[in-house]
Design an enzyme around this catalytic site. Structure first.
Site, PDB file in Angstrom:
ATOM      1  N   SER A 105       0.985  -1.274  -0.083  1.00  0.00           N
ATOM      2  CA  SER A 105      -0.061   0.006   0.006  1.00  0.00           C
ATOM      3  C   SER A 105       1.070   1.273  -0.057  1.00  0.00           C
ATOM      4  O   SER A 105       0.387   2.320  -0.070  1.00  0.00           O
ATOM      5  CB  SER A 105      -0.945   0.070   1.266  1.00  0.00           C
ATOM      6  OG  SER A 105      -0.121   0.140   2.511  1.00  0.00           O
ATOM      7  N   LYS A 155       2.403   4.946   7.426  1.00  0.00           N
ATOM      8  CA  LYS A 155       1.656   5.469   6.597  1.00  0.00           C
ATOM      9  C   LYS A 155       2.072   7.008   6.592  1.00  0.00           C
ATOM     10  O   LYS A 155       2.925   7.400   7.678  1.00  0.00           O
ATOM     11  CB  LYS A 155       0.058   5.327   7.155  1.00  0.00           C
ATOM     12  CG  LYS A 155      -0.446   4.004   7.420  1.00  0.00           C
ATOM     13  CD  LYS A 155      -0.854   3.524   5.882  1.00  0.00           C
ATOM     14  CE  LYS A 155      -1.304   2.289   5.830  1.00  0.00           C
ATOM     15  NZ  LYS A 155      -1.560   1.696   4.356  1.00  0.00           N
TER      16      LYS A 155
END
Length: 294
Positions: free
Chosen positions: A221, A257
């Site tokens: 991701s 992230k």
């Protein structure tokens, strides 16, 4: 901003943008190539901005400002006249949220900034202003030269006469290794627990950046910045800011992230558009492990 002959103001803006970008890269611990990849700006162009050899387009200034959670005027002085009153309103609003002791610290900081500004204004008015600028430029060049020398010293020397195919390049790059202690995995997708105990020691190509924690990325991701199986090096810190890549535990699951504030929401963003953002709820338990430095 247009192309063509640059005005004296444009040339001065390039210098200021260069200084601001170098400061932001240093504070965030991110590499130029990583930032350029995330923002979809050609690496060669971004490097020119950092070196002060090219004037960024307004669109690229906006991308960089959004990435670091800043206004365009914080990076490019050509936009300094925009929304000045809005900046002061934001400072006032944030100051009202601080405890009295922190408000006092903020006031002391503002006074210090004003004193520095007044001293700088006085220094610029002195007859020796030009000589001081030359000295400052000399100091800046020394810093640049040292940075380049350090970068060169940390690289493997590859003699192109010996490179005939890709296999030769594989043998030439990364021949020197150092021990790196892994503390488990961090998810770029659905969340994995970060081990608190030492897991294993592996060999990693030199140079290994100074870090507090090394973790293996699980998932895709965060492509194209980090791929499945990549190592990320984490620096523990007491401060973080909007736009940084962080390692954070949310409800006992660890993620790598990009931290992003959008309106009233705090999001953990994946760089791969196939993945949805994680929107933090107010009752989520979180522990920020640190910022990713490479």
């Amino acid at each position: 901003m247009g192309r063509g002959k640059l005005t004296p103001q444009d040339l001065e803006a390039m210098k200021t943008i260069s200084i601001n970008l170098q400061r932001l890269l240093s504070e965030s611990g991110m590499k130029q190539s990583h930032v350029a990849a995330v923002l979809n700006i050609p690496t060669s162009s971004f490097n020119e901005y950092v070196k002060g050899k090219s004037l960024p387009k307004a669109g690229n200034i906006q991308k960089i400002a959004d990435f670091f959670g800043l206004k365009k005027s914080d990076i490019d002085p050509r936009f300094s006249s925009e929304n000045t009153s809005a900046i002061l309103k934001q400072i006032s609003a944030l100051a009202n949220q601080l405890e009295p002791e922190r408000q006092k610290s903020l006031l002391d900081y503002c006074r210090h900034q004003v004193a520095e500004q007044q001293a700088q204004t006085k220094a610029n008015a002195e007859p020796s202003k030009s000589s001081k600028k030359k000295f400052a430029a000399y100091q800046y060049q020394e810093i640049v030269d040292k940075f380049i020398a350090d970068e060169m010293a940390s690289q493997d020397i590859i003699y192109l006469d010996h490179v005939r195919n890709a296999q030769d390049l594989y043998h030439a790059i990364g021949r020197h290794y150092e021990n790196v202690v892994l503390y488990g995995e961090v998810s770029a997708g659905t969340g994995i627990w970060v081990g608190q105990e030492r897991q294993e020691t592996i060999q990693y190509p030199s140079p290994v950046p100074e870090h507090d924690l090394a973790l293996k990325v699980n998932g895709n991701s965060m492509e194209p910045l980090f791929y499945d199986g990549d190592l990320v090096f984490v620096k523990k810190t007491k401060t973080i800011h909007h736009g940084q890549i962080i390692v954070v535990i949310v409800n006992n699951e660890a993620y790598v992230k990009k931290l992003y504030r959008k309106n009233k929401e705090i999001r953990l963003i994946s760089l791969n558009p196939d993945y949805d953002d994680i929107i933090l709820k107010k009752d989520d338990n979180i522990e920020i492990i640190g910022t990713v430095i490479t």
